[in-house]
Design a protein around this motif. Structure first.
Motif, PDB file in Angstrom:
ATOM      1  N   ASN A   1       0.854  -1.057   0.029  1.00 45.57           N
ATOM      2  CA  ASN A   1       0.014   0.027  -0.054  1.00 45.57           C
ATOM      3  C   ASN A   1       0.862   1.153   0.053  1.00 45.57           C
ATOM      4  OD1 ASN A   1      -2.866  -0.607  -0.184  1.00 45.57           O
ATOM      5  ND2 ASN A   1      -2.616  -1.390   1.873  1.00 45.57           N
ATOM      6  N   ALA A   2       1.810   1.234   0.733  1.00 44.39           N
ATOM      7  CA  ALA A   2       2.628   2.488   1.002  1.00 44.39           C
ATOM      8  C   ALA A   2       3.323   2.979  -0.325  1.00 44.39           C
ATOM      9  CB  ALA A   2       3.769   2.417   2.133  1.00 44.39           C
ATOM     10  N   VAL A   3       3.692   1.937  -1.239  1.00 41.68           N
ATOM     11  CA  VAL A   3       4.419   2.580  -2.403  1.00 41.68           C
ATOM     12  C   VAL A   3       3.434   3.160  -3.310  1.00 41.68           C
ATOM     13  CG1 VAL A   3       6.092   0.490  -2.407  1.00 41.68           C
ATOM     14  CG2 VAL A   3       3.885   0.320  -3.482  1.00 41.68           C
ATOM     15  N   ASN A   4       2.321   2.986  -3.033  1.00 44.65           N
ATOM     16  CA  ASN A   4       1.301   3.887  -3.914  1.00 44.65           C
ATOM     17  C   ASN A   4       0.938   5.272  -3.483  1.00 44.65           C
ATOM     18  OD1 ASN A   4       0.925   1.725  -5.848  1.00 44.65           O
ATOM     19  ND2 ASN A   4      -0.388   0.469  -4.574  1.00 44.65           N
ATOM     20  N   SER A   5       1.318   5.535  -2.340  1.00 50.86           N
ATOM     21  CA  SER A   5       0.927   7.128  -1.735  1.00 50.86           C
ATOM     22  C   SER A   5       2.148   8.014  -2.123  1.00 50.86           C
ATOM     23  CB  SER A   5       0.883   6.793   0.094  1.00 50.86           C
ATOM     24  OG  SER A   5       0.825   8.010   0.249  1.00 50.86           O
ATOM     25  N   LYS A   6       1.481   8.853  -2.914  1.00 49.98           N
ATOM     26  CA  LYS A   6       2.248  10.024  -3.352  1.00 49.98           C
ATOM     27  C   LYS A   6       3.004  10.731  -2.017  1.00 49.98           C
ATOM     28  CE  LYS A   6      -1.186  13.314  -4.765  1.00 49.98           C
ATOM     29  NZ  LYS A   6      -1.345  14.073  -3.677  1.00 49.98           N
ATOM     30  N   ASP A   7       2.139  10.705  -0.986  1.00 47.35           N
ATOM     31  CA  ASP A   7       2.682  11.493   0.267  1.00 47.35           C
ATOM     32  C   ASP A   7       3.873  10.802   1.103  1.00 47.35           C
ATOM     33  OD1 ASP A   7       0.835  13.491  -0.489  1.00 47.35           O
ATOM     34  OD2 ASP A   7      -0.706  12.800   1.079  1.00 47.35           O
ATOM     35  N   HIS A   8       4.199   9.575   0.964  1.00 45.43           N
ATOM     36  CA  HIS A   8       4.872   8.608   1.318  1.00 45.43           C
ATOM     37  C   HIS A   8       6.136   8.136   0.647  1.00 45.43           C
ATOM     38  CE1 HIS A   8       1.422   8.671   3.983  1.00 45.43           C
ATOM     39  NE2 HIS A   8       2.397   8.645   4.991  1.00 45.43           N
TER      40      HIS A   8
ATOM     41  N   LEU B   1       8.467  -5.386   6.954  1.00 42.73           N
ATOM     42  CA  LEU B   1       7.024  -4.986   6.781  1.00 42.73           C
ATOM     43  C   LEU B   1       6.114  -5.698   5.827  1.00 42.73           C
ATOM     44  CD1 LEU B   1       8.042  -1.058   7.026  1.00 42.73           C
ATOM     45  CD2 LEU B   1       6.976  -2.694   8.927  1.00 42.73           C
ATOM     46  N   GLN B   2       6.649  -6.540   5.110  1.00 43.95           N
ATOM     47  CA  GLN B   2       5.796  -7.456   4.368  1.00 43.95           C
ATOM     48  C   GLN B   2       5.612  -8.735   5.153  1.00 43.95           C
ATOM     49  OE1 GLN B   2       8.029  -7.738   0.516  1.00 43.95           O
ATOM     50  NE2 GLN B   2       6.788  -6.302  -0.350  1.00 43.95           N
ATOM     51  N   SER B   3       6.089  -8.905   6.251  1.00 42.20           N
ATOM     52  CA  SER B   3       5.678 -10.133   6.882  1.00 42.20           C
ATOM     53  C   SER B   3       4.299 -10.048   7.537  1.00 42.20           C
ATOM     54  CB  SER B   3       6.985 -10.531   8.020  1.00 42.20           C
ATOM     55  OG  SER B   3       6.991  -9.557   8.942  1.00 42.20           O
ATOM     56  N   ALA B   4       3.986 -11.123   8.452  1.00 43.02           N
ATOM     57  CA  ALA B   4       2.674 -11.175   8.943  1.00 43.02           C
ATOM     58  C   ALA B   4       2.359 -10.294   9.763  1.00 43.02           C
ATOM     59  CB  ALA B   4       2.499 -12.768   9.412  1.00 43.02           C
ATOM     60  N   GLY B   5       3.369  -9.711  10.402  1.00 43.96           N
ATOM     61  CA  GLY B   5       3.194  -8.985  11.671  1.00 43.96           C
ATOM     62  C   GLY B   5       2.371  -9.477  12.858  1.00 43.96           C
ATOM     63  N   PRO B   6       1.365  -8.810  13.332  1.00 37.62           N
ATOM     64  CA  PRO B   6       0.939  -7.560  12.740  1.00 37.62           C
ATOM     65  C   PRO B   6       1.497  -6.303  13.366  1.00 37.62           C
ATOM     66  CG  PRO B   6      -0.298  -8.235  14.915  1.00 37.62           C
ATOM     67  CD  PRO B   6       0.624  -9.406  14.507  1.00 37.62           C
ATOM     68  N   PHE B   7       1.650  -5.148  12.841  1.00 34.93           N
ATOM     69  CA  PHE B   7       2.258  -3.900  13.100  1.00 34.93           C
ATOM     70  C   PHE B   7       1.444  -2.833  13.298  1.00 34.93           C
ATOM     71  CE2 PHE B   7       5.385  -6.955  10.560  1.00 34.93           C
ATOM     72  CZ  PHE B   7       6.369  -6.766  11.526  1.00 34.93           C
ATOM     73  N   THR B   8       1.581  -1.979  13.869  1.00 34.00           N
ATOM     74  CA  THR B   8       1.012  -0.592  13.682  1.00 34.00           C
ATOM     75  C   THR B   8       2.129   0.509  13.496  1.00 34.00           C
ATOM     76  OG1 THR B   8      -0.457  -0.996  15.699  1.00 34.00           O
ATOM     77  CG2 THR B   8       0.079   1.268  15.182  1.00 34.00           C
ATOM     78  N   VAL B   9       1.954   1.117  12.255  1.00 33.84           N
ATOM     79  CA  VAL B   9       2.999   1.876  11.983  1.00 33.84           C
ATOM     80  C   VAL B   9       2.450   3.291  12.000  1.00 33.84           C
ATOM     81  CG1 VAL B   9       4.469   2.680   9.860  1.00 33.84           C
ATOM     82  CG2 VAL B   9       3.942   0.001  10.364  1.00 33.84           C
ATOM     83  N   PHE B  10       3.286   4.190  12.400  1.00 35.40           N
ATOM     84  CA  PHE B  10       2.916   5.831  12.551  1.00 35.40           C
ATOM     85  C   PHE B  10       3.794   6.284  11.483  1.00 35.40           C
ATOM     86  CE2 PHE B  10       2.277   4.376  16.835  1.00 35.40           C
ATOM     87  CZ  PHE B  10       0.801   4.640  16.901  1.00 35.40           C
ATOM     88  N   ALA B  11       3.156   6.482  10.345  1.00 35.20           N
ATOM     89  CA  ALA B  11       3.814   6.725   8.862  1.00 35.20           C
ATOM     90  C   ALA B  11       4.088   8.205   8.666  1.00 35.20           C
ATOM     91  CB  ALA B  11       3.056   5.936   7.770  1.00 35.20           C
ATOM     92  N   PRO B  12       5.163   8.823   8.874  1.00 34.93           N
ATOM     93  CA  PRO B  12       5.352  10.231   8.434  1.00 34.93           C
ATOM     94  C   PRO B  12       5.185  10.484   7.100  1.00 34.93           C
ATOM     95  CG  PRO B  12       7.243   9.239   9.631  1.00 34.93           C
ATOM     96  CD  PRO B  12       6.349   8.303   9.252  1.00 34.93           C
ATOM     97  N   THR B  13       4.690  11.626   6.696  1.00 41.60           N
ATOM     98  CA  THR B  13       4.708  12.024   5.134  1.00 41.60           C
ATOM     99  C   THR B  13       5.838  12.632   4.665  1.00 41.60           C
ATOM    100  OG1 THR B  13       3.748  14.068   5.963  1.00 41.60           O
ATOM    101  CG2 THR B  13       2.019  12.648   5.702  1.00 41.60           C
ATOM    102  N   ASN B  14       5.833  12.893   3.563  1.00 43.72           N
ATOM    103  CA  ASN B  14       6.952  13.544   2.902  1.00 43.72           C
ATOM    104  C   ASN B  14       7.213  15.005   3.692  1.00 43.72           C
ATOM    105  OD1 ASN B  14       7.285  11.338   0.962  1.00 43.72           O
ATOM    106  ND2 ASN B  14       6.267  12.564  -0.651  1.00 43.72           N
ATOM    107  N   GLU B  15       5.921  15.502   3.865  1.00 43.17           N
ATOM    108  CA  GLU B  15       6.004  17.037   4.415  1.00 43.17           C
ATOM    109  C   GLU B  15       6.612  16.773   5.858  1.00 43.17           C
ATOM    110  OE1 GLU B  15       2.645  19.609   6.197  1.00 43.17           O
ATOM    111  OE2 GLU B  15       2.359  19.391   4.223  1.00 43.17           O
TER     112      GLU B  15
END
Length: 182
Positions: free
Chosen positions: A41-48, A64-78
């Motif tokens: 999913n992340a590779v498709n976000s122009k903000d990331h 990050l492609q493994s089973a996880g589960p993970f909670t990711v706090f994803a910083p934007t480009n900004e």
């Protein structure tokens, strides 16, 4: 009879579609599908794009492609652009992989924590919840003005701008500032 079967399939499709759509969120101009993993999913976000480049440079794609589960706090480009000039370029160099990895894994918590679960944890902690990150550090979660915000170990604050972006291996919460460990 044939028309009845077609009508039944059409009704089934209509019944299923709203649930699928409701779970799909838009981030950075792209749909984030709950059936895809965090990286897919992340590779498709122009903000990331900076975050994705950093994950690749740190060698964390497979994790990050493994089973996880993970909670990711994803910083934007900004968010990355708020860092002092040249910081991102320096962190992406191979000789700084350990530092980059520490910063990125500081944005990841084991388990799948929805915004509602984070709010409940904050409430149970009388206004603060400590989240142990994959890097071994601690983030403090709090509420202010109805929003979840995180305080890093250096005192920096980051707001959750888009919550509950569900993934097949966890959840992403988009944040507006890069969190820094000690």
């Amino acid at each position: 009879m044939k028309k009845l079967i077609i009508a039944a399939f059409a009704l089934a499709a209509i019944a299923i579609t709203p649930n699928t759509y409701a779970q799909t969120k838009m981030v950075g101009g792209a749909a984030m599908y709950p059936t895809k993993n965090i990286v897919e999913n992340a590779v498709n976000s122009k903000d990331h794009t900076i975050l994705v480049a950093a994950v690749k440079a740190a060698g964390l794609v497979e994790t990050l492609q493994s089973a996880g589960p993970f909670t990711v706090f994803a910083p934007t480009n900004e968010a990355f652009n708020k860092l002092p000039k040249g910081t991102v370029e320096t962190l992406l160099k191979p000789e700084n992989k350990a530092t980059l990895t520490k910063i990125l894994t500081y944005h990841v918590v084991s388990g799948k924590w929805s915004a509602a679960q984070l709010m409940a944890k904050i409430k149970a902690g009388n206004g603060t919840a400590e989240l142990k990150t994959v890097s071994g550090g601690v983030l403090k979660a709090m509420m202010q003005g109805g929003k979840i915000y995180l305080v890093d170990e250096k005192g920096g604050k980051s707001w959750v701008t888009i919550a509950d972006v569900n993934q097949s291996n966890g959840v992403i919460h988009v944040v507006n500032t890069v969190l820094m460990p000690n």
